[in-house]
Design an enzyme around this catalytic site. Structure first.
Site, PDB file in Angstrom:
ATOM      1  N   HIS A 115      58.487  86.124   8.678  1.00 38.55           N
ATOM      2  CA  HIS A 115      57.427  87.114   8.474  1.00 38.55           C
ATOM      3  C   HIS A 115      56.046  86.486   8.600  1.00 38.55           C
ATOM      4  O   HIS A 115      55.108  86.878   7.900  1.00 38.55           O
ATOM      5  CB  HIS A 115      57.574  87.817   7.126  1.00 38.55           C
ATOM      6  CG  HIS A 115      58.743  88.755   7.081  1.00 38.55           C
ATOM      7  ND1 HIS A 115      59.184  89.332   5.911  1.00 38.55           N
ATOM      8  CD2 HIS A 115      59.559  89.223   8.058  1.00 38.55           C
ATOM      9  CE1 HIS A 115      60.236  90.099   6.170  1.00 38.55           C
ATOM     10  NE2 HIS A 115      60.466  90.054   7.473  1.00 38.55           N
ATOM     11  N   TYR A 158      66.002  84.485   4.530  1.00 35.90           N
ATOM     12  CA  TYR A 158      66.096  84.505   5.987  1.00 35.90           C
ATOM     13  C   TYR A 158      66.548  83.151   6.530  1.00 35.90           C
ATOM     14  O   TYR A 158      67.231  83.077   7.553  1.00 35.90           O
ATOM     15  CB  TYR A 158      64.748  84.891   6.600  1.00 35.90           C
ATOM     16  CG  TYR A 158      64.501  86.380   6.660  1.00 35.90           C
ATOM     17  CD1 TYR A 158      64.941  87.139   7.732  1.00 35.90           C
ATOM     18  CD2 TYR A 158      63.820  87.033   5.638  1.00 35.90           C
ATOM     19  CE1 TYR A 158      64.708  88.502   7.783  1.00 35.90           C
ATOM     20  CE2 TYR A 158      63.591  88.392   5.673  1.00 35.90           C
ATOM     21  CZ  TYR A 158      64.034  89.131   6.756  1.00 35.90           C
ATOM     22  OH  TYR A 158      63.817  90.479   6.810  1.00 35.90           O
ATOM     23  N   ARG A 198      61.052  88.424  -1.373  1.00 37.01           N
ATOM     24  CA  ARG A 198      61.359  89.574  -2.229  1.00 37.01           C
ATOM     25  C   ARG A 198      62.779  89.510  -2.778  1.00 37.01           C
ATOM     26  O   ARG A 198      63.137  90.259  -3.696  1.00 37.01           O
ATOM     27  CB  ARG A 198      61.169  90.872  -1.441  1.00 37.01           C
ATOM     28  CG  ARG A 198      62.142  91.105  -0.301  1.00 37.01           C
ATOM     29  CD  ARG A 198      61.755  92.344   0.501  1.00 37.01           C
ATOM     30  NE  ARG A 198      62.746  92.759   1.476  1.00 37.01           N
ATOM     31  CZ  ARG A 198      62.828  92.306   2.719  1.00 37.01           C
ATOM     32  NH1 ARG A 198      61.964  91.380   3.140  1.00 37.01           N
ATOM     33  NH2 ARG A 198      63.755  92.759   3.550  1.00 37.01           N
TER      34      ARG A 198
END
Length: 890
Positions: free
Chosen positions: A283, A292, A358
């Protein structure tokens, strides 16, 4: 145990990537390659190998599935399929599966495709016992009919599709569909021969963030783990349709993910991926190894397994065994990811919170995160040889032996991996060993994170800057993240079940304003859903739509406005500096660049340093306050304990009095009546303790100790979490400043696993001012310009400087902003490490006063020379990206 020198060249440079990809480019252009000229497999054979490899990955083989250790995995596959079939039988109107309503929910559509895949998988899973699902044509046709129904009613019309989260349409659905097409290839050909091509065409149409239905390497959506997911899907699609060009391009596109990110010359403008210091970013600016990153690790290893025995990387002879071979190079790269990127972040089987974005608000534990990494390492070891294979296998054993939660291999994706895992554990010739040293300091400066490890603990620090996001909020996840990148720390103690101290229950019960290590204004903030009634700020006229660049920049993962965040590493010791800043949304709102109804928040101010040693982490803070005159709280530490645990806080004031005055060991919620020498938190239920030594140089701040019982629902941090109440004792040690107070300075040391005797040895409690003078630690300076400490027992001087000009710290004179460590060995050798924490300076100069020294060895960027009154060290920090540069002097 270390990986070999060759494999510690952790990332594939761009030039090597081009060399690996060259056979692919030639093959795509129809030109003969060296491999094809020597009689390697033709595309048809390669496609068959790809398909067979893929089925083996997900369904296992007859050999692997005959192993008794794999029985639980097979039972889980079968049980899941039966549950999905029952839901298929019970579906009502507007559903394919009972309880999964379709038509408006992209998540439910994605789930429906996943359920079809799980049924198909059970029909292709070989096993030692008979199963009515195995090779059951009737069940396979039910799956195919389900594919037809979903396509005809909910997926095939792209003008009606693509609502909600782009990930579901471009990655999630395609992953389930592509695997299902592979598993049911033969039955599809017999029952619905056109369906595969129809689905591939639709999947291309949904790749809207790509280019002409294909990957676009210039797209901000096609990077890192996302790119690996998309290209893996396309490899399978090409194999199942016989489209060699699709496979060739997908492999070539995925190869770009393996290159080390050069922040000064990013390829295709991409900053997502692994960096030279082991950092991983997704991101664009989020530290993401633990989420990720592990997805990318899994996909990379699966790619190696899928390509095994094919000519797509010019090897044609299996993956990873030939020096210089295409897949061999990729295996070496991924081994480096594990050693330098993942292993430092895993403590006793737990993935640290600082790299989960998150994901910290999800109910899955850090132990579950690590199980994914372990499976990848298990498979990677099977594609390595010699010392490299032994090191990886030893690490698998090490994680299993040190983890405080049993790892259930039934959670692995592949039955083959389960069997291989059992073989590793049973191999007595493989010693259990970590991939790094028990005493280490890792400066992940490229992602503003730091990890400091000793045999009894690990300390993880989360920072942020104008380069790296303060936090990540998205899709109703991580609802109260505001201070997670503002110096929040996590002290993991050896032998502890980390679910009892961190993870979802920590974020649920600890106030977001009082995370350990955080300085925050006293105010109440509202979550994004509370502010705007949706999971994002909705203002299409100003460019704010879900996943828009404006949303990313100002809502989902805003960066800071501060440039100084970083630190130096000298061997196993480290110094880190941070100047708190506002997030970019606040600055943009002040500049009139955001709509009037967009809510922003101003941060408190502080200049902070962390000096990470052996028995202690020294924390200095100066200029702590608020320019707007608000009250401010600085939380020195927060910990949670079970409601039934016996928690005590004891200590001593500098006048010699005990803490608390009553001596009952229960601190309640009181502020110290005078300057504190030390405190000790102990949790008998977990068998842990942490000490806090208050040092001179920290002013006369008086800490407040609170021990409260808190009950909250896990849903307060994530809208989709179960509404499960959690009750914890929450310990908080803070310094509270009233509104309008002048800025404070503070200095203390965290002492993991401290005993009262150990804390008394720091010399505090014998009169004001003795804390620094009699113990091993002294605060050399603590201002907003320079912060420094000396540890006499280690002969170590560490300093951070924050402003232009010349700064004095003991015998050091430092020019401008820098992070410096200097240590003198018993033989008189002086070691120096220097870092530019702003990543913007060309040169940093340090003078060691009163010493005439010559260089014994140094990095190429370091120049040492005598000057009047001492020795000057000039360090070229141009484009060093936070790297520590060192010299040994005598």
């Amino acid at each position: 145990m270390q990986l070999s020198r060759r494999t510690l060249l952790t990332m594939l440079p761009a030039s090597a990537l081009l060399a690996v990809a060259a056979p692919l480019r030639a093959r795509a252009a129809g030109r003969p390659t060296a491999a094809s000229a020597s009689g390697a497999a033709e595309p048809g054979a390669d496609h068959a190998a790809l398909l067979a490899n893929t089925v083996a990955i997900f369904a296992g083989t007859a050999e692997s599935n005959a192993r008794p250790e794999v029985a639980a995995k097979l039972a889980a596959i079968t049980s899941t399929a039966r549950t999905r079939l029952a839901a298929l039988d019970g579906a009502g109107p507007g559903e394919l599966f009972k309880g999964v309503a379709l038509g408006t929910s992209d998540a439910n559509l994605n789930t429906s495709y996943q359920y079809l895949y799980e049924i198909a998988l059970a029909t292709r899973t070989p096993g030692p016992a008979a199963s009515d699902l195995r090779d059951n044509v009737s069940v396979q046709r039910r799956v195919i009919d389900g594919l037809v129904l979903l396509h005809d009613a909910y997926y095939g019309d792209q003008s009606k599709g693509y609502y909600g989260n782009w990930f579901n349409w471009e990655i999630g659905i395609s992953a389930s569909v592509s695997r299902t097409l592979v598993l049911l290839k033969d039955e599809l050909a017999a029952h619905k021969p056109d369906l595969t091509a129809t689905y591939v065409s639709s999947m291309d149409a949904y790749l809207r963030n790509g280019k002409d239905g294909d990957v676009d390497l210039d797209s901000r959506f096609h990077t890192g783990a996302n790119l690996a997911d998309i290209t893996t899907n396309r490899i399978l699609q090409g194999a199942v349709t016989g489209d060699d060009a699709r496979v060739v391009k997908a492999v070539a596109d995925q190869l770009t993910v393996y290159a080390t990110v050069d922040p000064y010359n990013p390829r295709h403008g991409v900053t997502d991926g692994f960096y030279a210091d082991g950092s991983f970013i997704q991101h664009d600016s989020v530290a993401y190894t633990g989420s990720y990153g592990k997805v990318l690790l899994t996909r990379a290893v699966q790619t190696v397994k899928i390509l095994e025995g094919t000519d797509y990387l010019g090897t044609g002879n299996g993956a990873g065994t030939g020096t210089g071979s295409g897949t061999g190079d990729l295996v070496a790269v991924v081994r480096g990811w594990v050693a330098d990127g993942f292993a430092p972040l895993i403590f006793e089987g737990w993935m640290m919170e600082i790299v989960k974005g998150r994901g910290v608000s999800r109910t899955a534990t850090g132990y579950t995160d690590v199980a994914v990494v372990v499976e990848a390492v298990v498979d990677l070891s099977g594609h390595s040889t010699g010392a490299d294979a032994t090191a990886l296998q030893g690490y698998v054993k090490f994680v299993r032996q040190t983890s405080k939660a049993a790892l259930d291999p039934a959670v692995f994706v592949s039955p083959v991996s389960v069997a291989r895992y059992a073989d590793i554990l049973a191999d007595a010739s493989v010693p259990s060993a970590d991939l790094g040293d028990a005493e280490s300091h890792t400066a992940f400066n490229a992602m503003d994170k730091t990890v400091h490890r000793r045999p009894g603990y690990a300390f993880a620090l989360a920072r942020s800057s104008d380069r790296i996001s303060k936090y990540e909020y998205m899709s109703g996840e991580n609802l109260m993240p505001w201070f997670q990148g503002d110096g929040a720390h996590y002290l993991y103690l050896a032998g502890q079940d980390q679910t009892r101290s961190f993870g979802i229950d920590y974020y649920t019960t600890v106030s977001p304003y009082r995370l350990a290590g955080v300085t925050a204004p006293v105010e109440t903030r509202r979550t994004i859903p509370e502010l705007y009634g949706t999971a994002w700020y909705d203002n299409p006229e100003r460019g704010f739509t879900s996943s828009s660049e404006s949303q990313n920049t100002y809502v989902y993962f805003p960066r800071g406005t501060n440039s100084l965040s970083g630190g130096a590493r000298l061997g196993a010791y480290g110094a880190v500096g941070l100047v708190l800043g506002d997030d970019v949304a606040y600055a943009a709102k002040q500049a009139g660049e955001l709509p009037d109804d967009f809510v922003v928040h101003r941060n408190a101010t502080a200049t902070k340093s962390w000096f990470m040693l052996d028995d202690e982490i020294v924390v200095l803070a100066a200029g702590v306050g608020d320019a707007a005159g608000r009250a401010v709280t600085t939380t020195l530490d927060s910990r949670i304990a079970a409601a039934s645990d016996a928690v005590t806080v004891t200590g001593r004031l500098r006048d010699g009095a005990t803490w608390p005055r009553g001596g009952d060991g229960n601190a309640g919620g009181s502020t110290a009546p005078g300057p504190v020498a030390w405190l000790r938190y102990a949790d008998a239920g977990q068998g842990i303790a942490v000490g806090y030594v208050f040092l001179d140089g920290g002013g006369d701040s008086r800490p407040t100790v609170a021990l409260d019982t808190v009950t909250r629902s896990r849903r307060v941090v994530r809208t989709s979490n179960p509404d499960t109440p959690v009750t914890k004792q929450v310990f908080s040690l803070s310094v509270d400043q009233p509104a309008g107070a002048r800025p404070l300075s503070m200095a203390h040391a965290l002492v993991p696993n401290a005993t009262e005797r150990q804390l008394k040895a720091y010399g505090a409690g014998r009169g004001h001012g003795s804390g620094a003078g009699r113990g091993p630690l002294s605060v050399v300076a603590n201002t907003t310009r320079v912060q420094a400490v000396e540890h006499r027992g280690l002969s170590l001087l560490a300093a951070n400087t924050f402003t232009p000009g010349t700064h004095r710290a003991g015998l050091l004179s430092i020019d401008g902003a820098a992070s410096v460590l200097l240590r003198t060995s018993h033989d008189g050798t002086v070691s120096v490490a220097v870092c530019d924490p702003t990543m913007a300076r060309n040169t940093v100069s340090v003078t060691v006063g009163g010493r005439r020294l010559r260089a014994v060895s140094s990095d190429d960027r370091v120049r040492v020379r005598e000057v009047p009154g001492g020795t000057r060290i000039d360090v070229d920090t141009h484009q060093a990206h936070g790297r520590s540069l060192t010299a040994r002097l005598r």
